[in-house]
Design an enzyme around this catalytic site. Sequence first.
Site, PDB file in Angstrom:
ATOM      1  N   LYS B  79       0.872  -1.291  -0.098  1.00 47.00           N
ATOM      2  CA  LYS B  79       0.041  -0.101  -0.037  1.00 47.00           C
ATOM      3  C   LYS B  79       0.877   1.265   0.270  1.00 47.00           C
ATOM      4  O   LYS B  79       1.890   1.276   0.899  1.00 47.00           O
ATOM      5  CB  LYS B  79      -0.918   0.022   1.375  1.00 47.00           C
ATOM      6  CG  LYS B  79      -1.938   0.981   1.313  1.00 47.00           C
ATOM      7  CD  LYS B  79      -2.896   1.007   2.576  1.00 47.00           C
ATOM      8  CE  LYS B  79      -4.072   1.801   2.716  1.00 47.00           C
ATOM      9  NZ  LYS B  79      -4.666   1.765   4.060  1.00 47.00           N
ATOM     10  N   SER B 154      -9.816   1.912   2.892  1.00 50.50           N
ATOM     11  CA  SER B 154      -8.895   2.681   1.996  1.00 50.50           C
ATOM     12  C   SER B 154      -7.858   1.695   1.330  1.00 50.50           C
ATOM     13  O   SER B 154      -7.233   2.297   0.281  1.00 50.50           O
ATOM     14  CB  SER B 154      -8.090   3.592   3.056  1.00 50.50           C
ATOM     15  OG  SER B 154      -7.243   2.999   3.905  1.00 50.50           O
ATOM     16  N   SER B 178     -10.022  -0.412   7.057  1.00 48.50           N
ATOM     17  CA  SER B 178      -9.137  -0.200   5.672  1.00 48.50           C
ATOM     18  C   SER B 178      -8.549  -1.485   5.227  1.00 48.50           C
ATOM     19  O   SER B 178      -8.304  -1.509   3.991  1.00 48.50           O
ATOM     20  CB  SER B 178      -8.192   0.988   5.870  1.00 48.50           C
ATOM     21  OG  SER B 178      -8.880   2.062   5.753  1.00 48.50           O
TER      22      SER B 178
END
Lengths: 479, 484
Positions: B79, B154, B178
Site C-alpha cells: 500500500k 482505504s 481499511s
Amino acid sequence: MNMIPTIGMETHVELNTNSKMFCNCAVVETEVPNISLCPTCLGLPGALPVPNLKAIESITMLALSANCSITRNGMFHRKNYFYPDLPKNYQISQFDLPVGVNGSLEIILDESTETIEIERIHMEEDTGKSIHKGSGRIDSATSTLLDFNRSGVPLVEIVTKPIIRSSKEAVSYIEELRQLVIDLGISEGKLEKGNLRFDANISVAQEGDKELGVKVEIKNMNSLRSLEKAIDYEIKRQTKLIDTNKEIIQETRHWDEDKEVTSSMRSKEGSADYRYFSDPDLPNMILSEEFIDNIKKEIPILPSEKRKKVSDTGLSLSESNHLSKSEDWIYDLYLNTQKITNDSKTTYNFITGELQGQLRKVEMETLPEWFSSERLSEIITLINDNKISFTSGKEILTNLIKNDINPNEFAETNNLIQENDFDEIGKIVKDVIESNNDVVQRIKDGEDKLIGFLVGQIIKSSGGNINPSIAKDLLLKEL
Amino acid sequence: MNLSNSSISEINKLYKNKELKPSEVYEEVFTNASLSESIIHAHLKLFQEEGIEASKLADERFVKGKQLSDLDGIPIAIKDNINLKNHETTCSSKILSNYVSPYDATVITKLRNSGVVFTGKTNLDEFAMGSSTENSAFGPTKNPWNPDHVPGGSSGGSAAVVSVGSALASLGSDTGGSIRQPASFCGVVGFKPTYGTVSRYGLVAFASSLDQIGPITNSVEDAKIIFNSIKGHDPLDATSIQDTSIEIPEDKTAKVGVIKELMEDGISDESKNEVEKTIKLLEEQGNKVVEVSLPLTKMALSIYYLIAPAECSANLSRFDGVRYGSRESGETSYEMIENTRAEGFGEEVKKRILLGTYALSAGYYDAYYGQALKARSLITKDFDNIFQEVDYLISPTTPTPAFKFGEKTENPLEMYMSDLCTIPANLAGLPAISIPTGLSNQNMPLSIQLMSPARTDSSLLNFSEKLEKLVAFNQRTPLLKDMK
C-alpha cells in the site's frame, strides 16, 4: 504610590545526552548545518519517536534535586503550532502531567536566604534553528535558512511561580539553577552556547493590590547582564505606564541588546491555542519507585549543601554562595585547606583573591598536580604565624604554581623566614643603638622620622629576616 | 499453472522442488498486472525492472538451496502509505506526489530479509481516509468483480491486486476497517492484527492509536505466513508490544458470540445471511454459538470520527512544503504553508483535519475529544467482559456488498456507515479478520468478520483457517478468466 514588580521565570535547559530526545541522532555542536538528522527528527512521513531513557533520568534527577513531587504516571503531549523550524509542526512536550511539580530552590540574595518556588519541570524536544535573511524576523525576512541539527535535542523547561521581586533575585535564581544542572552533570549549563535559555514574565502592581498586574513576556535575553537590564527596563516601562494611566498590553516583548530596550513582538500570544493532546505514538511515562530510588542514589552534593558545608566553617552566606558556584577544585581546595589552617577568612581570601588572581595572570585554568591543600596551608600558616611577610607569601605562591616546591623549605632556603625571637632581635637592636649613638641622640631630640632609619638598619643587619613591627616595638622600648 | 489459486506454501514447495522459479511467478503476476491495470487501476507504481532483478536473485537462492524464508521469491504489493526506500510514498495525495522515501518501513525490512519480491505500490484513499478509494488524488481503483463497483478502501488497491492476481498477497493498513472492508468487497482475506503487534515505523500515520498494518491474501494460511514474518517488537516503535501471545481454543470447543447490534437495522439481509450461514456451519461442527450484546458498538462510529480526525489533524501538520513534498509559493513562509496545504490536500482530508482541529480546540476538547476517549475505554471494557464468556465474535465485515461508484460520495455519513462493523476492533485494539463466504445477488463478494481478544492473533488465524475450509468459498473474480 509604591509599585511592586512580580516576575516569573521560564527556563529551558538543554541536556547533555549523547543522542537526541526521540531518535538515535547524535547531539552535535557544529556550525555545519543539517548533518545530524534522521527521519524522526526531520519529521519524515511514517517516522516515530522513541524516548531517550537517559534524558528521562536527567530530568527526574533535576526534579528530585529541586524538591519537586514526581509524577509517577506521566505522559507526553503534542503541542500544536506551525513554524518552519518545527518539523512535525507539533512539539512533543508535556502538559498536565509534567515530571515534576511544586518544587523549590534556595537562593542567596546578599546575606539572606530566599526560596524560589517552582511550579513545574517538564520534558520536551528542541526545535531546529531558523536563520532569517534580510531581517531578524520571519515576517519580514527575504529568505529563511533552516538547520535541523538542534531539532529533537532534549530540553527541560523549568517554570517558577510568579514570586520573584527583582532583577537581582532573578539573576541569583538563574545562577543557582545553572550551578544545579552543572553539578548534577545533566547539562553543560553554558549560557553563551544556549544550553540555558530564559524568558521572564513581568507584571507590576500597586502595593496592596490583591491581583497581579498585566503580564508581559520578555524574550531574547542572552546573558545574565541582559536579564538584569531587561527586567529593570521593563519594570520602569510598566511603572511609567501605570503612573500615566496608560494601559499595559498583555504581549511578548523582545529585548534589544544594543538599544537596551524591549519592543513588542506579538500581542495575540494570549489567544494561542496549542490544542494539547496526549501523543498516541508514546506510551505513558511510568516512573517506578525503583527507578526513582536509583536516581536518588546518584544525586551528587547539591549547591545548597555545598553552601551549608562552607558556611559551617565560618564564612558568610555570600562568600559561601560564591564558593558553591566556583569550580569544584576551588571549593574542594578551600575546604581541605581550611581544615588545616583553621582560618576561614584568610583561607577564603587567599584562594579567591591571591591564588585565582595569579592563575588568571598566567592563564592557567587548573592547578598543577603538586599543588596540594597541604602546601597551600603551609603558606597561609607561615603568614598567619608571622613567620613570613604577606609579600613573601605571594612570592612562594608564585613559585608553587610554577614549580614542585615545598613552601616551608622554600621560605628557609630563600631567607624569607622572619626573626621572631625577641632575645635574638633584642641583641641586634642593642648593637644598632650602640653603633648609631648620634642618630639615637637626634631621635631623642625629637627627630621621629629617623626611627624608620634605625628599623631599616636592624633589618639590614639581621639579613632581612626580622619582622619589622617587632623590631620597631623593641627599638622604641630600648629608647 | 493458475497461480492465483495457489497458496504461498504450495508455491514455496514448487520452488524448493525446482518445479517453478520465482522469476516465472513474477512474470505471471506482472502479466496479470499489465492486463488488469487499464481496467482496475490498482497500482500507483509497478516495479517492473526491480521485480525482475529481485526474482532472479531469488531464483539463484533456490538453485543453491539457500532460501531465506517461506516467503522467499513471493511477489507482494505494498500500500502506498508504507515507506519503501528510494521509491515514492505518495499516500495517494498531491502533497506527496514527488516524495521519495529515504528509508524502509520496519515491515519492509522484514519482508526484504525474507526474500520477498516487491511488485509495486497500490492505490488508496488519500492518507487512508475513505472507504472506496474514490478519494485518491490519482483516480479511483475499480472492483475486479465488477468495475462499476468500488473496491472498498482505504486499501482498495491492495485488495484488488490480490483479487486479480497481480500479486500473491499485499500489505494494507487498517485504521477503521481499511484492510477488512476492501478485502470483503474484493472477495479476499484481510487481517488486522492486535494493535502493537506489527510495527508502525514507516507507515505514514493517519490515526496513530488506531493504525495497524496487516496482510491481504488469497487464504487465511497465506495471511498467517505473512503475519508471522512482519510481527514482533520493534525498538523503533514505542507502541509496539513484546511478543506475548495468548492461546485460546481453536477447534470445536471454541465458543462464538454473535454481536446482536451488528445483526440489526443498517445491515443488509445479504450480509446477515452470510453470518447465519456461517453460524450453522460452526454449530454443525460442534461449536457453541450464542448471541451477545455490545450496546456501545452503536457509538463506535461517533467515537471514531472524533479520535481519528483529532490525531490526523496533528499527524498531517508536517505536510507543509517546507522540507519535502509539493510546495506552492507565497509572499511569506506562512502563506507558502497555507497555499501548499490548500492545494495539496483533497476535500476529505481537509474535512477531517478541520473536524479534528475543532475537536481539540480549547473549550471543545472536553465535550468532544475528551468524551470520545472516555467512551473508547468503555468499549474496550465491554469487549473485555464479553470475552469472559466467548472466545470469538462473529459479525458481517460490511453492512452491504461493494456499492457502486458515486453511490455514497454525496452522503458522507452513509459512506462512514460502511465501516460500522470494523471500527470497534480498532477502538479496542483487537485482532480481526475478514473471510469471504459467498456472493450477493449481483455477484459481488460477501464476508464475515471474526474478532478475538487482544494478543490472540495466532489462535484467531488458526480458528479462521478451519472456518475457511468449512465455508469453502473458493471463487475468483471473473475478470481473471476474461484476461486469459
